[in-house]
Design a protein around this motif. Structure first.
Motif, PDB file in Angstrom:
ATOM      1  N   VAL A 150      25.118  16.705 -16.791  1.00 29.18           N
ATOM      2  CA  VAL A 150      26.039  15.960 -16.522  1.00 29.18           C
ATOM      3  C   VAL A 150      26.921  15.703 -17.686  1.00 29.18           C
ATOM      4  O   VAL A 150      28.212  15.362 -17.808  1.00 29.18           O
ATOM      5  CB  VAL A 150      25.806  14.609 -15.724  1.00 29.18           C
ATOM      6  N   ALA A 151      26.049  15.149 -18.932  1.00 26.45           N
ATOM      7  CA  ALA A 151      26.942  14.799 -20.192  1.00 26.45           C
ATOM      8  C   ALA A 151      27.723  15.613 -20.471  1.00 26.45           C
ATOM      9  O   ALA A 151      28.954  15.439 -20.940  1.00 26.45           O
ATOM     10  CB  ALA A 151      25.783  14.342 -21.094  1.00 26.45           C
ATOM     11  N   GLU A 152      27.325  17.180 -20.532  1.00 20.76           N
ATOM     12  CA  GLU A 152      28.237  18.023 -21.215  1.00 20.76           C
ATOM     13  C   GLU A 152      29.483  18.547 -19.966  1.00 20.76           C
ATOM     14  O   GLU A 152      30.603  18.767 -20.412  1.00 20.76           O
ATOM     15  CB  GLU A 152      27.431  19.487 -21.129  1.00 20.76           C
ATOM     16  N   LEU A 153      29.188  18.359 -18.714  1.00 17.96           N
ATOM     17  CA  LEU A 153      30.032  18.656 -17.440  1.00 17.96           C
ATOM     18  C   LEU A 153      31.226  17.728 -17.265  1.00 17.96           C
ATOM     19  O   LEU A 153      32.393  17.818 -17.448  1.00 17.96           O
ATOM     20  CB  LEU A 153      29.479  18.542 -16.121  1.00 17.96           C
ATOM     21  N   PHE A 154      30.877  16.209 -17.625  1.00 15.30           N
ATOM     22  CA  PHE A 154      31.980  15.446 -17.605  1.00 15.30           C
ATOM     23  C   PHE A 154      32.459  14.697 -18.852  1.00 15.30           C
ATOM     24  O   PHE A 154      33.529  14.193 -18.740  1.00 15.30           O
ATOM     25  CB  PHE A 154      31.292  14.227 -16.559  1.00 15.30           C
ATOM     26  N   ARG A 155      31.705  14.641 -19.911  1.00 14.77           N
ATOM     27  CA  ARG A 155      32.174  13.918 -21.137  1.00 14.77           C
ATOM     28  C   ARG A 155      32.988  12.695 -20.939  1.00 14.77           C
ATOM     29  O   ARG A 155      34.050  12.580 -21.347  1.00 14.77           O
ATOM     30  CB  ARG A 155      32.799  14.855 -21.833  1.00 14.77           C
ATOM     31  N   GLY A 156      32.542  11.892 -19.741  1.00 16.30           N
ATOM     32  CA  GLY A 156      33.313  10.833 -19.514  1.00 16.30           C
ATOM     33  C   GLY A 156      32.666  10.146 -18.300  1.00 16.30           C
ATOM     34  O   GLY A 156      31.565  10.200 -18.308  1.00 16.30           O
ATOM     35  N   PRO A 157      33.501   9.547 -17.284  1.00 18.82           N
ATOM     36  CA  PRO A 157      33.032   8.890 -16.293  1.00 18.82           C
ATOM     37  C   PRO A 157      32.040   9.662 -15.395  1.00 18.82           C
ATOM     38  O   PRO A 157      32.437  10.676 -15.092  1.00 18.82           O
ATOM     39  CB  PRO A 157      34.213   8.230 -15.409  1.00 18.82           C
ATOM     40  N   ASP A 158      31.009   9.166 -14.824  1.00 17.92           N
ATOM     41  CA  ASP A 158      30.132   9.838 -14.097  1.00 17.92           C
ATOM     42  C   ASP A 158      30.134   9.342 -12.621  1.00 17.92           C
ATOM     43  O   ASP A 158      29.412  10.041 -11.729  1.00 17.92           O
ATOM     44  CB  ASP A 158      28.738   9.680 -14.420  1.00 17.92           C
ATOM     45  N   ARG A 159      30.986   8.475 -12.261  1.00 20.33           N
ATOM     46  CA  ARG A 159      31.161   8.102 -10.990  1.00 20.33           C
ATOM     47  C   ARG A 159      31.296   8.974  -9.751  1.00 20.33           C
ATOM     48  O   ARG A 159      30.851   8.908  -8.893  1.00 20.33           O
ATOM     49  CB  ARG A 159      32.191   7.012 -10.930  1.00 20.33           C
ATOM     50  N   ALA A 160      32.310   9.794  -9.908  1.00 18.11           N
ATOM     51  CA  ALA A 160      32.536  10.717  -8.797  1.00 18.11           C
ATOM     52  C   ALA A 160      31.048  11.683  -8.717  1.00 18.11           C
ATOM     53  O   ALA A 160      30.954  11.816  -7.400  1.00 18.11           O
ATOM     54  CB  ALA A 160      33.749  11.743  -9.053  1.00 18.11           C
ATOM     55  N   TRP A 161      30.594  12.168  -9.649  1.00 18.12           N
ATOM     56  CA  TRP A 161      29.349  13.080  -9.311  1.00 18.12           C
ATOM     57  C   TRP A 161      28.311  12.072  -8.934  1.00 18.12           C
ATOM     58  O   TRP A 161      27.793  12.772  -7.827  1.00 18.12           O
ATOM     59  CB  TRP A 161      29.227  13.429 -10.729  1.00 18.12           C
ATOM     60  N   ALA A 162      28.101  11.019  -9.384  1.00 18.60           N
ATOM     61  CA  ALA A 162      27.014  10.423  -8.678  1.00 18.60           C
ATOM     62  C   ALA A 162      27.248   9.805  -7.281  1.00 18.60           C
ATOM     63  O   ALA A 162      26.492   9.924  -6.455  1.00 18.60           O
ATOM     64  CB  ALA A 162      26.606   9.029  -9.556  1.00 18.60           C
ATOM     65  N   ALA A 163      28.466   9.512  -6.980  1.00 20.08           N
ATOM     66  CA  ALA A 163      28.874   8.943  -5.737  1.00 20.08           C
ATOM     67  C   ALA A 163      28.657  10.193  -4.700  1.00 20.08           C
ATOM     68  O   ALA A 163      28.218   9.822  -3.663  1.00 20.08           O
ATOM     69  CB  ALA A 163      30.394   8.426  -5.750  1.00 20.08           C
ATOM     70  N   THR A 164      29.298  11.327  -4.962  1.00 21.44           N
ATOM     71  CA  THR A 164      29.093  12.610  -4.088  1.00 21.44           C
ATOM     72  C   THR A 164      27.612  12.833  -4.145  1.00 21.44           C
ATOM     73  O   THR A 164      27.272  13.110  -2.684  1.00 21.44           O
ATOM     74  CB  THR A 164      29.679  13.535  -4.774  1.00 21.44           C
ATOM     75  N   LEU A 165      26.781  12.844  -4.829  1.00 21.80           N
ATOM     76  CA  LEU A 165      25.206  13.084  -4.793  1.00 21.80           C
ATOM     77  C   LEU A 165      24.844  11.963  -3.850  1.00 21.80           C
ATOM     78  O   LEU A 165      23.875  12.240  -3.230  1.00 21.80           O
ATOM     79  CB  LEU A 165      24.554  12.993  -6.113  1.00 21.80           C
ATOM     80  N   GLU A 166      25.096  10.804  -4.163  1.00 19.94           N
ATOM     81  CA  GLU A 166      24.510   9.728  -3.085  1.00 19.94           C
ATOM     82  C   GLU A 166      24.779   9.787  -1.613  1.00 19.94           C
ATOM     83  O   GLU A 166      24.053   9.773  -0.760  1.00 19.94           O
ATOM     84  CB  GLU A 166      25.026   8.317  -3.744  1.00 19.94           C
TER      85      GLU A 166
END
Length: 159
Positions: free
Chosen positions: A98-114
């Motif tokens: 995730v750190a490599e993929l986004f290098r920024g806000p993680d909100r969309a990824w975590a919200a989608t996963l949730e």
């Protein structure tokens, strides 16, 4: 986090990384050793998030520096969402991805996963969102990696 927990995780993180490099094709099995300090211990139950599954693990923690929840989780390849009594731990491999993929806000990824997990029956209680806990684990993991990189640079420069 910054003054106690992160510095205490440098050595276990480096041990985990070393094991990953030496035994990358085999799954290392964690064997919990009994603590002989005589201090009060308690059983901790932690939900662990891996790429392929969610799993709940239980292990003993006590007042010893070598038996903290954070240290034991890092040695297992997991990073805690809280410094002392984490309810969630995220795979270090997933955090790195995730750190490599986004290098920024993680909100969309975590919200989608949730949302994905809720659709499959996993329930989050009240304000205890996956996003909040995941974001904490990701942010503190990135601090740990930065501290280790700074220490490694200082060692290289001193040679």
């Amino acid at each position: 986090w910054n003054h106690v927990i992160i510095p205490s995780l440098i050595q276990p993180f480096m041990l985990f990384e070393r094991e990953q490099l030496l035994h990358w094709e085999e799954h290392t099995v964690w064997v919990e050793e009994a603590c002989r300090c005589g201090k009060q211990w308690r059983l901790l139950k932690v939900l662990c998030m891996y790429f392929e599954c969610l799993e709940t693990i239980e292990f003993h923690v006590c007042g010893c520096p070598s038996r903290t929840a954070a240290r034991q989780l890092v040695l297992r390849g997991l990073f805690p969402c809280a410094p002392l009594h984490p309810s969630l731990a995220v795979s270090i491999d997933m955090l790195e991805f995730v750190a490599e993929l986004f290098r920024g806000p993680d909100r969309a990824w975590a919200a989608t996963l949730e949302i994905f997990l809720k659709c499959r029956g996993f329930k989050f209680g009240g304000n205890d969102t996956l996003h909040r806990r995941f974001a904490t684990a990701l942010a503190q993991y990135q601090v740990l990696v930065q501290v280790i990189n700074q220490e490694m640079s200082a060692v290289v420069e001193s040679c």
